[in-house]
Design a protein around this motif. Sequence first.
Motif, PDB file in Angstrom:
ATOM      1  N   ARG A 117      -7.296  -6.169  -2.700  1.00 32.93           N
ATOM      2  CA  ARG A 117      -7.832  -6.246  -4.065  1.00 32.93           C
ATOM      3  C   ARG A 117      -6.707  -6.174  -5.096  1.00 32.93           C
ATOM      4  O   ARG A 117      -6.717  -6.892  -6.099  1.00 32.93           O
ATOM      5  CB  ARG A 117      -8.852  -5.119  -4.274  1.00 32.93           C
ATOM      6  N   GLY A 130       0.821  -1.200   0.000  1.00 36.69           N
ATOM      7  CA  GLY A 130       0.000   0.000   0.000  1.00 36.69           C
ATOM      8  C   GLY A 130       0.858   1.254   0.000  1.00 36.69           C
ATOM      9  O   GLY A 130       2.086   1.183  -0.048  1.00 36.69           O
ATOM     10  N   ALA A 136     -12.420  -6.947   2.271  1.00 34.96           N
ATOM     11  CA  ALA A 136     -12.155  -7.230   0.856  1.00 34.96           C
ATOM     12  C   ALA A 136     -12.665  -8.615   0.475  1.00 34.96           C
ATOM     13  O   ALA A 136     -13.097  -8.842  -0.653  1.00 34.96           O
ATOM     14  CB  ALA A 136     -10.660  -7.111   0.572  1.00 34.96           C
ATOM     15  N   ASP A 163      -8.065  -2.191  -0.120  1.00 30.38           N
ATOM     16  CA  ASP A 163      -7.561  -1.873  -1.465  1.00 30.38           C
ATOM     17  C   ASP A 163      -6.338  -2.717  -1.805  1.00 30.38           C
ATOM     18  O   ASP A 163      -6.208  -3.229  -2.920  1.00 30.38           O
ATOM     19  CB  ASP A 163      -7.180  -0.384  -1.542  1.00 30.38           C
ATOM     20  N   ARG A 211      -7.604   1.151   3.319  1.00 31.02           N
ATOM     21  CA  ARG A 211      -6.286   0.997   2.679  1.00 31.02           C
ATOM     22  C   ARG A 211      -5.947  -0.475   2.472  1.00 31.02           C
ATOM     23  O   ARG A 211      -5.502  -0.896   1.413  1.00 31.02           O
ATOM     24  CB  ARG A 211      -5.237   1.610   3.607  1.00 31.02           C
TER      25      ARG A 211
END
Lengths: 346, 346, 346, 346
Positions: free
Chosen positions: A137, A115, A180, A134, A131
């Motif tokens: 993903r 990240g 996620a 993401d 965060r």
Amino acid sequence: MPRLVIHRLPMAHPGDVSALATLIAGGTVPAASIRAVIGKTEGNGGLNDFTRGYFTQSLMQLLARETGEAAEDLAARIPCVLSGGTEGVLSPHYVVFAVEEAAGEAGLAIGTAFGPPVAPGDVGNDAQIARVADAVRAAMADAGIADASDIALVQVKSPAGGPGLLLRSVAGGAMGAALALGDVPAEEARGAALLERLDLFSPRVSASAGVEVERDEVVVLGKAPGWAPGLRMAVRAMADALDLRAVQSAFRAAGLETDPDVPEAQRPRIRAVLAKGEPDRTLRIRGQRHTMLGDTDIDAQRHLRGAVGAVIAAVAGDGRIFVSGGAAHQGPPGGGLVAVIAAEVA
Amino acid sequence: MPRLVIHRLPMAHPGDVSALATLIAGGTVPAASIRAVIGKTEGNGGLNDFTRGYFTQSLMQLLARETGEAAEDLAARIPCVLSGGTEGVLSPHYVVFAVEEAAGEAGLAIGTAFGPPVAPGDVGNDAQIARVADAVRAAMADAGIADASDIALVQVKSPAGGPGLLLRSVAGGAMGAALALGDVPAEEARGAALLERLDLFSPRVSASAGVEVERDEVVVLGKAPGWAPGLRMAVRAMADALDLRAVQSAFRAAGLETDPDVPEAQRPRIRAVLAKGEPDRTLRIRGQRHTMLGDTDIDAQRHLRGAVGAVIAAVAGDGRIFVSGGAAHQGPPGGGLVAVIAAEVA
Amino acid sequence: MPRLVIHRLPMAHPGDVSALATLIAGGTVPAASIRAVIGKTEGNGGLNDFTRGYFTQSLMQLLARETGEAAEDLAARIPCVLSGGTEGVLSPHYVVFAVEEAAGEAGLAIGTAFGPPVAPGDVGNDAQIARVADAVRAAMADAGIADASDIALVQVKSPAGGPGLLLRSVAGGAMGAALALGDVPAEEARGAALLERLDLFSPRVSASAGVEVERDEVVVLGKAPGWAPGLRMAVRAMADALDLRAVQSAFRAAGLETDPDVPEAQRPRIRAVLAKGEPDRTLRIRGQRHTMLGDTDIDAQRHLRGAVGAVIAAVAGDGRIFVSGGAAHQGPPGGGLVAVIAAEVA
Amino acid sequence: MPRLVIHRLPMAHPGDVSALATLIAGGTVPAASIRAVIGKTEGNGGLNDFTRGYFTQSLMQLLARETGEAAEDLAARIPCVLSGGTEGVLSPHYVVFAVEEAAGEAGLAIGTAFGPPVAPGDVGNDAQIARVADAVRAAMADAGIADASDIALVQVKSPAGGPGLLLRSVAGGAMGAALALGDVPAEEARGAALLERLDLFSPRVSASAGVEVERDEVVVLGKAPGWAPGLRMAVRAMADALDLRAVQSAFRAAGLETDPDVPEAQRPRIRAVLAKGEPDRTLRIRGQRHTMLGDTDIDAQRHLRGAVGAVIAAVAGDGRIFVSGGAAHQGPPGGGLVAVIAAEVA
């Protein structure tokens, strides 16, 4: 087509990466093929455990020498997740995840992601959860896994975020990954739920945090069509530290027998065993008092790892178990998870 | 005809004998019927573990109040064997062995004996071996057990004999009992073999030593014609700390199923689980390095108890396991033993 | 007229009260003359330190036997304040405060008081502060001390109040005593200030808390007209753990020389040394980083006692120092206090 | 003419050599001028303390980068002596010994030497004693010190020689240096005397041993005509862990005042404080029982360093004390030594 290859290697001490050096020198593992390393070092696993940094420095030095890349650059693209503490029967070791070219499809895939840099203190909150989700993903995309139900395990490592925030950061990383994966609904995956709503969890997430970490790091493992086969992976929730049944179930789902332990002939097929656990906060396990949380001399997580690690090692027939404490949101309260990766043939 | 009755009781802290006080007050266990107590307290199990003395003082005070006998006299006829250290999932508890009148025959019997006062330093030698062997024979006679093959387990407690002699005293007590059982031949059961000839052992002997002990104390458990039935006992050697198969075998031989753990409905029939173990001195378990013997911060025996205790507790489904370190001559090197006592009906 | 007499006695282990038994048997200390006991046992000083309970049980059993009173009744009128942890050079010992008849006036006085039973959880708040302040006033009245400025030291012991409340209870006890002494103004001595306003403190208060304690217990020591002379007492704030100057100052104010330590000939005049200290929360001492608060293997208070105890012991020339951690509101932040009682003649 | 220059630097963790990197980058310490490093890291100081290896790796990496020499070659010519364990008030730090050109004569000199490779197990015997004595003589020659009476301190580091030999190796290194200094006569400096004849010692020798060490390494510090002045060094034997008088004496002999501690204005002149100590094997200090050697939870040397370190730090007014346990033959039994290096002007 890439195939995930996993090597489980011994270390004589936290600065010893000679087993990997030998594999690289012999051509078995090209240095450039390494995607992630997960390992267990013999420190105390706490704030003043420097065996993790020592191993990482030694590993990155080796890879820098072999690849010509700078150690800092390698550390920024190869997640190196270490858990300190080899209590009891546990054995210091590290698992190297590499890729080679092979034929076939729908095998175990690996994906990684880093990240953005995290501002001090910006952990254990909504921002960290978003965060990390993401990054998960992104790692899924990296692995070519489209459907979260194909994910076997997500390993997250986050910045500790400062004094007193370590456990919140672990919880935030776990919640972000659980979000996620769809294992915790978006409206509940909030900073306010961290360390409070222990009923919110994913038994497919293993999270940690470290003072030396500057960005969230994610490794996902799961089945993907674009990867060659050869490995099977399974994960099970552990209801408590004594959940022998779940442990056996994970090994069997990875294609191994358990009678009650993995037969000696099948043990070489074990590539990695990863687990999380937690001292039960009710101070009891199945109604009996435990003393892990009130011991002034031995840290509760050291107690926990020694116990859960032994139960799993007894089934594996082998002490090389990655077992890590601090399992909030990574399995039921007082329990945790166990994941097994095994080769289909020895 | 006497029948052995066993109660496994919790303690809230090492001075807490209230569970037994309740049983005595309610008439379930007449204070005069108590023959021995074996328990696990939450100290560190080492030289500066005073939880054993605290519990013993509390127990003898209770029994003195209830029986009118002096506490010193009670301590001289009721063996109270305590092991400190409830690492990991282990739960502080004590097992009370009492007798009541009942019909039937060929049940589990208990016998106890105290040896003569021991001169300082007179442990870890031929004299201790002979002394303990005599005491075991006296305890067998007390139980009415004529044939050593009917003995399930001998528990020995010897004086520590002074600084640095503790482990020798444990070894000497174990060897003396092994001699009496015929598990080690007389010509080999010598002081010179202690802590050296680890191939000489009895997996039916559990030994300990303490600085506060002044005489050898012995408890034998085994089948005898003059005792009423109701309990089954089995013991198995453990080849190493991961010997899950031996653990299951002991539970099954005591009449319980293991699938892989004892089914919840049968768990109340468990009366006592006693085990001994030892950090493998080769520094490896099944070829993998362990770190118990080189840890400056956690005592090796604390590591060991946490690990072996968890493996057994996972099968028992319960953390109330008496597991004690220092297993020389009490099972194979690097291993130990596990003994289970279960009621035939709940 | 009463005269306070103080005996500092060794213990071979936490159940050993034989030194006091000898003094009682010899007539030196009539059992009925004992007013309070303060001691240092060799446990870890933490939640799972049972050496304090073991000593208390042993002490009360001895006094019960000697006085004919029930042990419970004795425990309800004789404060027994124990601190676990004899790290480094510290030596397990206990200080017996007794009274005898003598002539003269304006000597060191002792007063004790027990508060009402405390409801679970009712600590660390305004109620505890008020309760302890009342108990201190009662103890002052008991000693015959009218003016708080004549108080040298107040020792407080409060119920721990439940999991996680221990440090709040220590803080509440300290604040309550500070309020009674006038060292913290009433408008600031509030629950909300506990563990927050570390600038509010009395360097004449030493507080502790225990899970086994049911009522606040208070001992005050100070000069009173109705008591015969013979002892001098002084207390000094310690600015930090290295405050050697304050330590020397306390010994000199109690009538002893320090060059740099108390000369051997004067050491027998030392009757008791009591101290409190605290790992500096800034993680630094005089600008240099310390590692007490980040050590997963050794508890911070064990580090602290080992260090502060050594500094004081080096001046006393003797390891029998009562030094206890958890010094919030009992001296400056990162520091604490040291109190010395010495006989005017050997 | 060379002048010895000493920098005492902080570390944020055992892999942190940034303070030295800054001095090198700023030109204050040319990397090539560094002759030896002595430091204190925050591990447990025991067998499983890997902070020493981590620091050494980090240091040699830095110097390799700065000098262009290989890290292995640097490690073979720059002794790096680390002691783990910053218990209590001790602060992690390292002392860099470098040389610069200057005028004047008869100043403090440094000399170093490395012995030949040592065969496994060849420690704790006559051969080690002879080998280390030779290395000390070589280091004296390197420093230009002809007369052993000009030596202030010899620091020795030897291979640990294998399991169980560590303390014998420390003793052998100490005895070898004591022989070279003439502090123990040749006919008594024998392998058979190691750890037995504790009356044979030199209070000018500080020895250690490590599993990672392959050759004896020696640093000598003392006055030599060929070195420029600027630093004063003094060493004193400590009779026991409470020897405050000896500590003050060492500081005063190095040109500092002690009242009772070094005045704040003079503290910046302190360049290094080195000490050795030992838990008294009689289990008593000045007649009072200590508990360091019987604690199952805290290693005895950790207790010792916390106590002795605090006494010295209280005089220095600063926690940056290199204090190391295992002091056999390096001071009186139960005691040790303290050495102080101070600049003549700030």
